[in-house]
Motif scaffolding. Structure first.
Motif, PDB file in Angstrom:
ATOM      1  N   ASP A  36       0.862  -1.183   0.000  1.00  0.00           N
ATOM      2  CA  ASP A  36       0.000   0.000   0.000  1.00  0.00           C
ATOM      3  C   ASP A  36       0.895   1.229   0.000  1.00  0.00           C
ATOM      4  N   SER A  37       1.093   1.812  -1.165  1.00  0.00           N
ATOM      5  CA  SER A  37       2.015   2.938  -1.284  1.00  0.00           C
ATOM      6  C   SER A  37       1.539   4.154  -0.487  1.00  0.00           C
ATOM      7  N   TYR A  38       0.234   4.300  -0.331  1.00  0.00           N
ATOM      8  CA  TYR A  38      -0.287   5.440   0.418  1.00  0.00           C
ATOM      9  C   TYR A  38       0.000   5.333   1.907  1.00  0.00           C
ATOM     10  N   ARG A  39       0.330   4.147   2.376  1.00  0.00           N
ATOM     11  CA  ARG A  39       0.626   3.964   3.795  1.00  0.00           C
ATOM     12  C   ARG A  39       2.068   3.532   4.036  1.00  0.00           C
ATOM     13  N   SER A  40       2.893   3.667   3.018  1.00  0.00           N
ATOM     14  CA  SER A  40       4.283   3.249   3.148  1.00  0.00           C
ATOM     15  C   SER A  40       4.959   4.004   4.285  1.00  0.00           C
ATOM     16  N   GLY A  41       5.713   3.272   5.092  1.00  0.00           N
ATOM     17  CA  GLY A  41       6.350   3.887   6.243  1.00  0.00           C
ATOM     18  C   GLY A  41       7.581   4.697   5.922  1.00  0.00           C
ATOM     19  N   SER A  42       8.193   4.499   4.767  1.00  0.00           N
ATOM     20  CA  SER A  42       9.417   5.224   4.446  1.00  0.00           C
ATOM     21  C   SER A  42       9.467   5.574   2.974  1.00  0.00           C
ATOM     22  N   ALA A  43      10.109   6.688   2.694  1.00  0.00           N
ATOM     23  CA  ALA A  43      10.303   7.096   1.304  1.00  0.00           C
ATOM     24  C   ALA A  43      11.231   6.135   0.589  1.00  0.00           C
ATOM     25  N   GLN A  44      12.187   5.553   1.314  1.00  0.00           N
ATOM     26  CA  GLN A  44      13.133   4.623   0.697  1.00  0.00           C
ATOM     27  C   GLN A  44      12.412   3.401   0.124  1.00  0.00           C
ATOM     28  N   THR A  45      11.381   2.939   0.842  1.00  0.00           N
ATOM     29  CA  THR A  45      10.611   1.805   0.347  1.00  0.00           C
ATOM     30  C   THR A  45       9.890   2.162  -0.949  1.00  0.00           C
ATOM     31  N   LEU A  46       9.345   3.371  -1.003  1.00  0.00           N
ATOM     32  CA  LEU A  46       8.681   3.826  -2.223  1.00  0.00           C
ATOM     33  C   LEU A  46       9.657   3.878  -3.396  1.00  0.00           C
ATOM     34  N   PHE A  59      16.030  12.346  -4.003  1.00  0.00           N
ATOM     35  CA  PHE A  59      15.558  11.359  -3.040  1.00  0.00           C
ATOM     36  C   PHE A  59      15.371  12.005  -1.666  1.00  0.00           C
ATOM     37  N   ASP A  60      16.327  12.833  -1.265  1.00  0.00           N
ATOM     38  CA  ASP A  60      16.239  13.495   0.040  1.00  0.00           C
ATOM     39  C   ASP A  60      15.035  14.431   0.105  1.00  0.00           C
ATOM     40  N   LYS A  61      14.765  15.124  -0.996  1.00  0.00           N
ATOM     41  CA  LYS A  61      13.615  16.033  -1.024  1.00  0.00           C
ATOM     42  C   LYS A  61      12.305  15.249  -0.965  1.00  0.00           C
ATOM     43  N   LEU A  62      12.256  14.130  -1.675  1.00  0.00           N
ATOM     44  CA  LEU A  62      11.068  13.286  -1.621  1.00  0.00           C
ATOM     45  C   LEU A  62      10.857  12.731  -0.212  1.00  0.00           C
ATOM     46  N   ALA A  63      11.941  12.424   0.469  1.00  0.00           N
ATOM     47  CA  ALA A  63      11.840  11.930   1.846  1.00  0.00           C
ATOM     48  C   ALA A  63      11.241  13.002   2.753  1.00  0.00           C
ATOM     49  N   TYR A  64      11.608  14.259   2.514  1.00  0.00           N
ATOM     50  CA  TYR A  64      11.036  15.361   3.292  1.00  0.00           C
ATOM     51  C   TYR A  64       9.536  15.459   3.035  1.00  0.00           C
ATOM     52  N   ILE A  65       9.121  15.415   1.772  1.00  0.00           N
ATOM     53  CA  ILE A  65       7.704  15.492   1.435  1.00  0.00           C
ATOM     54  C   ILE A  65       6.957  14.311   2.045  1.00  0.00           C
ATOM     55  N   HIS A  66       7.557  13.132   1.974  1.00  0.00           N
ATOM     56  CA  HIS A  66       6.948  11.935   2.562  1.00  0.00           C
ATOM     57  C   HIS A  66       6.681  12.143   4.044  1.00  0.00           C
ATOM     58  N   GLN A  67       7.670  12.632   4.758  1.00  0.00           N
ATOM     59  CA  GLN A  67       7.524  12.835   6.195  1.00  0.00           C
ATOM     60  C   GLN A  67       6.489  13.916   6.496  1.00  0.00           C
ATOM     61  N   LEU A  68       6.466  14.953   5.689  1.00  0.00           N
ATOM     62  CA  LEU A  68       5.504  16.043   5.876  1.00  0.00           C
ATOM     63  C   LEU A  68       4.077  15.517   5.739  1.00  0.00           C
ATOM     64  N   ILE A  69       3.828  14.751   4.700  1.00  0.00           N
ATOM     65  CA  ILE A  69       2.472  14.231   4.461  1.00  0.00           C
ATOM     66  C   ILE A  69       2.111  13.163   5.464  1.00  0.00           C
ATOM     67  N   ARG A  70       3.038  12.261   5.754  1.00  0.00           N
ATOM     68  CA  ARG A  70       2.746  11.197   6.712  1.00  0.00           C
ATOM     69  C   ARG A  70       2.484  11.745   8.111  1.00  0.00           C
ATOM     70  N   SER A  71       3.209  12.797   8.492  1.00  0.00           N
ATOM     71  CA  SER A  71       2.971  13.407   9.795  1.00  0.00           C
ATOM     72  C   SER A  71       1.577  14.006   9.863  1.00  0.00           C
TER      73      SER A  71
END
Length: 359
Positions: A298-308, A341-353
């Protein structure tokens, strides 16, 4: 995008469908639980009836002329669904071409709102907040007037403007070529412009500048001058090492928006791949020699950007190779660097939070 089932006959149906090809029931999208439900084509009752009691759900006011297939699940006085109620201006529907273009635009916008609901991002209409709420102006230029300023796609304090001619494939392609863009779609427009809105909501309004600037740079740099320089001189040499697109290199706001939109591209495309059983995501928790490809990602619930990213890269290689085998250009014309990748990780954390806070 997930696949859905008709609740009347269990036939597989798609997000865009308004009717089931198997049982011929009318279909509607239920945003509260992200499902497609069947309605009686005659009286509009929910199918199948529960305990023989007919239930008549409210369809969006835009169901007929706008082609909206969403239900209204609250008592909003406008009668619009959660996506359509954000519209501020629609084009003149007495012009037939405007109707066709607007319907295409609304379909793309519903695709955007599907992701917003999956991510549990906050939604505030212009009626609720006239100065900063999310709204859409869908405007058409008057071909009989030579005095009109050109209508440009953009965002200003929550109001997103889109020229409806963008729904015309030939016109959109001409603009893509003229601007040297590798990628230009209606859904892409929406994902980019909505990013500016969420920069306001999640960064500006929460005074979260420091962390964002550490990743994207200082947005206080003169925006107008930055864009003028970009269009005058082009992107800085070597931009590919730091940005997802040439336009992202123009200013930190555009870098944020391009990366935010790209994150949506990645997550929703992976969701679609998984729905069709394209097994691109390895179980990264197991040793390499024991890797198994799974279909339960489930990409919408992925715990990490690295997994995506681990799932995304092989998928893009596959779809580009398929396109090339058909003599078509790459479907995914981007190359991602470590900085991206680092920027995507930031966006991932922002949305997941934000999703965690809304639960």
């Amino acid at each position: 995008m997930r696949l859905f089932n008709c609740t009347n006959c269990s036939n597989v149906v798609h997000f865009e469908n308004t009717g089931c090809v198997s049982c011929h029931a009318r279909l509607a999208f239920k945003p509260s639980d992200l499902t497609m439900v069947a309605l009686d084509s005659g009286n509009g009752a929910l199918l199948p009836a529960v305990n023989a009691q007919a239930v008549f759900p409210k369809r969006c006011v835009n169901a007929e002329v706008g082609g909206c297939n969403w239900l209204v699940e609250d008592d909003d006085e406008t009668g619009f669904c959660i996506a359509c109620r954000h519209n501020v201006t629609i084009p003149d529907l007495s012009v037939s071409e405007n109707v066709e273009n607007w319907q295409k635009i609304e379909l793309a916008k519903r695709g955007l709102f599907y992701s917003l609901l999956r991510f549990r991002l906050p939604l505030v209409t212009r009626r609720q907040d006239p100065e900063n709420g999310l709204g859409f102006d869908f405007l058409a230029e008057d071909p009989q007037s030579s005095d009109d300023e050109p209508i440009l796609t953009g965002h200003a304090d929550g109001l997103i403007t889109l020229n409806v001619v963008e729904a015309h494939d030939a016109e959109r392609e001409a603009r893509r070529v003229a601007l040297g863009e590798p990628f230009r779609t209606l859904l892409g427009h929406f994902r980019h412009e909505i990013a500016h809105y969420y920069w306001n909501v999640l960064i500006r309004d929460r005074n979260a500048f420091e962390a964002c600037r550490a990743v994207f740079g200082d947005e206080r740099a003169d925006y107008g001058e930055a864009l003028n320089r970009h269009y005058r001189e082009g992107p800085q040499p070597g931009w590919e090492q730091w940005f997802i697109s040439a336009y992202a290199a123009s200013h930190p706001w555009e870098d944020f928006a391009e990366t935010f939109a790209h994150y949506f591209h990645i997550v929703d495309a992976l969701d679609t791949a998984d729905a069709f059983g394209l097994r691109t995501n390895p179980d990264v928790e197991t040793p390499a020699e024991n890797i198994e490809l799974k279909r339960t990602f489930d990409s919408y619930r992925s715990g990490s950007a690295q997994t995506l990213i681990r799932a995304w890269v092989p998928l893009t290689l596959a779809i580009n190779s398929i396109n090339r085998s058909m003599g078509q250009p790459d479907l995914y014309p981007f190359v991602m660097s470590e900085a991206v990748f680092d920027k995507l990780a930031y966006i991932h954390q922002l949305i997941r939070s934000e999703a965690s806070n809304s639960m």
